[in-house]
Motif scaffolding. Sequence first.
Motif, mmCIF file in Angstrom:
data_model
loop_
_atom_site.group_PDB
_atom_site.id
_atom_site.type_symbol
_atom_site.label_atom_id
_atom_site.label_comp_id
_atom_site.label_asym_id
_atom_site.label_seq_id
_atom_site.Cartn_x
_atom_site.Cartn_y
_atom_site.Cartn_z
ATOM 1 N N LEU A 55 25.733 43.764 23.425
ATOM 2 C CA LEU A 55 25.986 44.663 22.306
ATOM 3 C C LEU A 55 27.240 44.286 21.543
ATOM 4 O O LEU A 55 27.640 44.995 20.620
ATOM 5 N N GLY A 56 27.894 43.179 21.953
ATOM 6 C CA GLY A 56 29.097 42.771 21.276
ATOM 7 C C GLY A 56 30.330 43.546 21.681
ATOM 8 O O GLY A 56 31.327 43.547 20.956
ATOM 9 N N GLU A 57 30.278 44.227 22.836
ATOM 10 C CA GLU A 57 31.410 45.008 23.290
ATOM 11 C C GLU A 57 32.116 44.277 24.420
ATOM 12 O O GLU A 57 31.511 43.505 25.164
ATOM 13 N N LYS A 58 33.406 44.553 24.610
ATOM 14 C CA LYS A 58 34.180 43.966 25.702
ATOM 15 C C LYS A 58 33.802 44.627 27.018
ATOM 16 O O LYS A 58 33.746 45.856 27.100
ATOM 17 N N PRO A 59 33.483 43.848 28.046
ATOM 18 C CA PRO A 59 33.086 44.467 29.317
ATOM 19 C C PRO A 59 34.254 45.203 29.953
ATOM 20 O O PRO A 59 35.423 44.875 29.750
ATOM 21 N N ALA A 60 33.911 46.191 30.730
ATOM 22 C CA ALA A 60 34.937 46.967 31.420
ATOM 23 C C ALA A 60 35.615 46.112 32.483
ATOM 24 O O ALA A 60 34.964 45.360 33.203
ATOM 25 N N GLU A 61 36.934 46.208 32.571
ATOM 26 C CA GLU A 61 37.678 45.425 33.536
ATOM 27 C C GLU A 61 37.414 45.942 34.951
ATOM 28 O O GLU A 61 37.425 47.147 35.193
ATOM 29 N N LYS A 62 37.209 45.001 35.880
ATOM 30 C CA LYS A 62 36.961 45.387 37.252
ATOM 31 C C LYS A 62 38.259 45.856 37.897
ATOM 32 O O LYS A 62 39.332 45.348 37.591
ATOM 33 N N PRO A 63 38.175 46.811 38.797
ATOM 34 C CA PRO A 63 39.404 47.250 39.484
ATOM 35 C C PRO A 63 39.976 46.143 40.347
ATOM 36 O O PRO A 63 39.251 45.301 40.880
ATOM 37 N N TRP A 64 41.293 46.138 40.501
ATOM 38 C CA TRP A 64 41.968 45.087 41.258
ATOM 39 C C TRP A 64 41.601 45.175 42.721
ATOM 40 O O TRP A 64 41.557 46.264 43.306
ATOM 41 N N ARG A 65 41.348 44.045 43.326
ATOM 42 C CA ARG A 65 40.997 43.976 44.739
ATOM 43 C C ARG A 65 42.115 43.264 45.489
ATOM 44 O O ARG A 65 42.602 42.219 45.060
ATOM 45 N N ASN A 66 42.503 43.846 46.607
ATOM 46 C CA ASN A 66 43.575 43.267 47.419
ATOM 47 C C ASN A 66 43.016 42.106 48.222
ATOM 48 O O ASN A 66 42.276 42.298 49.178
ATOM 49 N N LYS A 67 43.352 40.897 47.826
ATOM 50 C CA LYS A 67 42.846 39.705 48.503
ATOM 51 C C LYS A 67 43.907 39.018 49.345
ATOM 52 O O LYS A 67 43.621 37.993 49.950
ATOM 53 N N GLN A 68 45.106 39.574 49.378
ATOM 54 C CA GLN A 68 46.192 38.944 50.112
ATOM 55 C C GLN A 68 46.776 39.966 51.081
ATOM 56 O O GLN A 68 47.485 40.885 50.682
ATOM 57 N N ARG A 69 46.489 39.799 52.363
ATOM 58 C CA ARG A 69 47.001 40.705 53.383
ATOM 59 C C ARG A 69 47.566 39.877 54.527
ATOM 60 O O ARG A 69 47.020 38.837 54.872
ATOM 61 N N THR A 70 48.639 40.365 55.121
ATOM 62 C CA THR A 70 49.313 39.659 56.211
ATOM 63 C C THR A 70 49.424 40.595 57.399
ATOM 64 O O THR A 70 49.965 41.701 57.278
ATOM 65 N N LEU A 71 48.926 40.145 58.528
ATOM 66 C CA LEU A 71 49.018 40.912 59.774
ATOM 67 C C LEU A 71 50.299 40.518 60.493
ATOM 68 O O LEU A 71 50.533 39.336 60.761
ATOM 69 N N VAL A 72 51.138 41.509 60.803
ATOM 70 C CA VAL A 72 52.416 41.284 61.480
ATOM 71 C C VAL A 72 52.412 42.107 62.760
ATOM 72 O O VAL A 72 52.384 43.344 62.707
ATOM 73 N N PHE A 73 52.450 41.439 63.903
ATOM 74 C CA PHE A 73 52.499 42.132 65.193
ATOM 75 C C PHE A 73 53.101 41.196 66.227
ATOM 76 O O PHE A 73 53.485 40.062 65.910
ATOM 77 N N CYS A 74 53.235 41.678 67.472
ATOM 78 C CA CYS A 74 53.954 40.937 68.505
ATOM 79 C C CYS A 74 53.178 40.994 69.803
ATOM 80 O O CYS A 74 52.137 41.649 69.910
ATOM 81 N N LEU A 115 39.028 41.585 61.568
ATOM 82 C CA LEU A 115 38.767 43.027 61.621
ATOM 83 C C LEU A 115 39.710 43.797 60.709
ATOM 84 O O LEU A 115 39.336 44.831 60.147
ATOM 85 N N LYS A 116 40.934 43.294 60.540
ATOM 86 C CA LYS A 116 41.909 43.944 59.667
ATOM 87 C C LYS A 116 41.822 43.458 58.223
ATOM 88 O O LYS A 116 42.630 43.891 57.385
ATOM 89 N N SER A 117 40.887 42.545 57.930
ATOM 90 C CA SER A 117 40.721 41.977 56.580
ATOM 91 C C SER A 117 41.988 41.283 56.115
ATOM 92 O O SER A 117 42.413 41.423 54.963
ATOM 93 N N CYS A 118 42.608 40.519 57.020
ATOM 94 C CA CYS A 118 43.841 39.793 56.710
ATOM 95 C C CYS A 118 43.564 38.296 56.692
ATOM 96 O O CYS A 118 42.837 37.789 57.555
ATOM 97 N N ASN A 119 44.138 37.605 55.737
ATOM 98 C CA ASN A 119 43.998 36.149 55.670
ATOM 99 C C ASN A 119 45.296 35.424 56.020
ATOM 100 O O ASN A 119 45.344 34.205 55.960
ATOM 101 N N ASN A 120 46.365 36.162 56.371
ATOM 102 C CA ASN A 120 47.615 35.583 56.862
ATOM 103 C C ASN A 120 48.042 36.335 58.109
ATOM 104 O O ASN A 120 47.672 37.509 58.291
ATOM 105 N N CYS A 121 48.832 35.674 58.939
ATOM 106 C CA CYS A 121 49.269 36.301 60.179
ATOM 107 C C CYS A 121 50.669 35.810 60.536
ATOM 108 O O CYS A 121 50.959 34.614 60.443
ATOM 109 N N VAL A 122 51.519 36.756 60.942
ATOM 110 C CA VAL A 122 52.842 36.465 61.501
ATOM 111 C C VAL A 122 52.877 37.097 62.883
ATOM 112 O O VAL A 122 52.865 38.328 63.011
#
Length: 345
Positions: A76-95, A138-145
């Motif tokens: 229709l010649g209209e600008k598509p609605a912007e998708k909501p931001w998705r958190n793709k960067q998560r870091t798991l920190v535990f000991c 399981l925590k949806s994390c792609n980094n770990c400390v």
Amino acid sequence: WIVFYRHSLHYDLVSIPASPDFTVMSKHKLEAAKEYARTHEIDIPALRKERNAQKGRKRQKTEPADEDAATLVTALGEKPAEKPWRNKQRTLVFCSRGTGTRYRHMMEDVRMLMPHSKKDVKYDTKHNLYDINEICELKSCNNCVYFEVRKKFDCYMWVSRTPNGPSCKFYLTNIHTMLELKLMGNALKGSRPILMFDANFDSAPHWQLLKELFTQTFGTPKGHPDSKPFIDHMMSFFIVDNHIWFRHYQIAEVGGDGKGKGKEPQLIEIGPRFVMEPIRMFSGSFGGPTLWQSETFVSPNEARSNERRSQADKYVKRIAAKKRRDDKIADINDMPSYGLDDVFA
């Protein structure tokens, strides 16, 4: 066919209101609609079949190849609605289990520096670290400390990119927490930090890999829901004697006049501070083929053994010196006689 005709044609051409209740439409408006269809030679049954076919057909969701929303337009010649931001960067920190108070407080300080971090319970097993990749999944994390403490004194830190790697193991020394230092610096919790790396990080391939690993692990993603929209602190990484020195500073503006002009930025240390000695780098996450290994690292067990051995050598040397002294005194007492003992008799 009136329902189909309402959704297919423009009622404004025949002045038919778009009312959901079709039974209240007057008779002359229905006649006007039929007359409009006959005048423009519109085949109502054919359009009805096409409409029903479109309703029954499942729409396939296709994602555009270009992700730039500014260049995409709809049919229709209209600008598509912007998708909501998705958190793709998560870091798991535990000991690990058995972590002391100092190391646990230091881990909490590291968590507060990263608004994109997640926490988990203490890890029991110290032998099979590959299971940490499943915990990150399981925590949806792609980094770990991961802080691994052995014998309640030796603290190792794993920084890994899960689940495919790479990963690196560090030995931590000179650890000081925020509560212990009591420095004057302060920063807003959740604000995005500036990562500052020493120029020596570009001197060798393994330092370059560590720089990228730290950037993805400690860097807060832009637009993170838990982050603040401004920057007021900085994380610094310096290389001295093959050790990585970590410092955390506040970016403050001091000086100037009372109207807020002429102020200059100044760094005020916040804490925590610690020194990381890289031991080995792996191509996988928490294991795999070795990419690089330190030639100068001495394990804490070996260092303690050398210290005890040096103390034992001191004892052996002291006993040997005492024996030499006793032998020297005995030699003095056993001096030979020259026949002059009766001269002054």
